[in-house]
Design an enzyme around this catalytic site. Structure first.
Site, PDB file in Angstrom:
ATOM      1  N   LYS A 171       0.823  -1.209   0.000  1.00 16.10           N
ATOM      2  CA  LYS A 171       0.000   0.000   0.000  1.00 16.10           C
ATOM      3  C   LYS A 171       0.862   1.266   0.000  1.00 16.10           C
ATOM      4  O   LYS A 171       0.578   2.240   0.703  1.00 16.10           O
ATOM      5  CB  LYS A 171      -0.969   0.011   1.189  1.00 16.10           C
ATOM      6  CG  LYS A 171      -1.959  -1.167   1.160  1.00 16.10           C
ATOM      7  CD  LYS A 171      -2.936  -1.104   2.318  1.00 16.10           C
ATOM      8  CE  LYS A 171      -3.933  -2.240   2.274  1.00 16.10           C
ATOM      9  NZ  LYS A 171      -3.314  -3.557   2.555  1.00 16.10           N
ATOM     10  N   ARG A 172       1.897   1.251  -0.810  1.00 13.68           N
ATOM     11  CA  ARG A 172       2.785   2.408  -0.898  1.00 13.68           C
ATOM     12  C   ARG A 172       2.097   3.560  -1.628  1.00 13.68           C
ATOM     13  O   ARG A 172       1.206   3.353  -2.457  1.00 13.68           O
ATOM     14  CB  ARG A 172       4.071   2.040  -1.642  1.00 13.68           C
ATOM     15  CG  ARG A 172       4.853   0.861  -1.075  1.00 13.68           C
ATOM     16  CD  ARG A 172       5.304   1.099   0.334  1.00 13.68           C
ATOM     17  NE  ARG A 172       6.326   0.140   0.740  1.00 13.68           N
ATOM     18  CZ  ARG A 172       6.699  -0.088   1.982  1.00 13.68           C
ATOM     19  NH1 ARG A 172       6.085   0.535   2.973  1.00 13.68           N
ATOM     20  NH2 ARG A 172       7.649  -0.960   2.254  1.00 13.68           N
TER      21      ARG A 172
END
Length: 273
Positions: free
Chosen positions: A95-96
């Site tokens: 979930k960058r």
């Protein structure tokens, strides 16, 4: 093989929509491992060995490794999955979401250090935060769209007054991913199983994109409603279950119990008419 082709091939070979999420919590390991973070690899590898012929993908969540200084065990696990199940794609759940120069480093981490086939991303900072991942030919990137957590309403459900039709934000993200952002056919979307009616709305906008759908199992998502909604349009479906499979037993039979839980979940999903 490009991620999307690998995903379709694994789904066909294993007759599966199921993704097993690898979220290792040492406090929930069997007694002989319990509380021992050095056993993360051993636990996860046993799960992989028990389920790799039942899934279309695996999804290790990087925080569960990094929090225990177990990144080296994640690298070892990735290599193990390549040996045991080279046909099954691996989605790194990270979930960058950051500016381009930093995103380049995160992309290098996901695809070069860990060798993932796809990664989860936050689209909040816009297209330039996504493009470094798309430079890796054949790799996949799943954008958070409509998540299963209660706080998802805070932003994702808000209407956008400046966008024609004033769609909610999650529909706008889906439209961007289906259209102008999907320059090389590498994008997919993350949509929670706890909101099947909104999966239908996403499918109306993005019928052909792969959907990564968490929330079935411990989070209470309705598997039948989820599959019916996700099948609209024919795009690939990846339905993730983590805790319900990983911790199906707290005993030494944890791996065989995980296999039994995975079979039950896969068959439930496949039985939807």
């Amino acid at each position: 093989m490009p991620f999307i082709d690998q995903l379709r091939a694994a789904a066909t070979q294993n007759n599966s929509m199921l993704c097993v999420g690898l979220d290792p919590e040492p406090s929930r390991f069997p007694a002989t491992m319990r509380g021992d973070a050095s056993k993360i690899y051993d636990f996860c590898a046993a799960i992989v060995d028990a389920t790799h012929d039942l899934v279309n993908s695996f999804k290790p969540q990087i925080a569960y490794f990094a929090a225990h200084r177990a990144e080296d065990q994640l690298e070892k696990l990735m290599a193990h999955m390549r040996r045991v199940a080279p046909q099954v794609p691996v989605i790194l759940d990270a979930k960058r979401g950051d500016i381009g120069s930093t995103a380049e480093q995160y992309a290098k981490e996901a695809f070069e250090r860990y060798g993932a086939d796809a990664v989860t991303l936050s689209p909040f900072m816009g297209f330039d935060s996504i493009t470094p991942y798309l430079q890796y030919e054949g790799k996949g990137a799943f954008l958070l769209c409509r998540t299963s957590n209660p706080g998802g309403d805070d932003l994702q459900a808000q209407t956008l007054a400046d966008v024609p039709g004033q769609p909610p934000m999650f529909e706008h993200v889906a439209r961007l991913a289906q259209g102008p952002w999907n320059t090389n056919g590498q994008l997919g979307l993350v949509v929670g199983a706890t909101r099947p009616q909104e999966i239908e709305r996403v499918r109306a906008v993005a019928p052909h994109l792969p959907l990564l759908i968490p929330g079935v199992g411990a989070q209470g998502g309705d598997a039948v409603a989820t599959v019916k909604a996700a099948r609209i349009g024919g795009g690939p479906i990846i339905i993730n279950s983590s805790r319900a499979i990983l911790y199906a037993s707290s005993g030494e039979d944890f791996a065989s119990a995980a296999r039994a839980a995975a079979i039950k979940t896969r068959d439930l999903l496949n039985a939807v008419e």
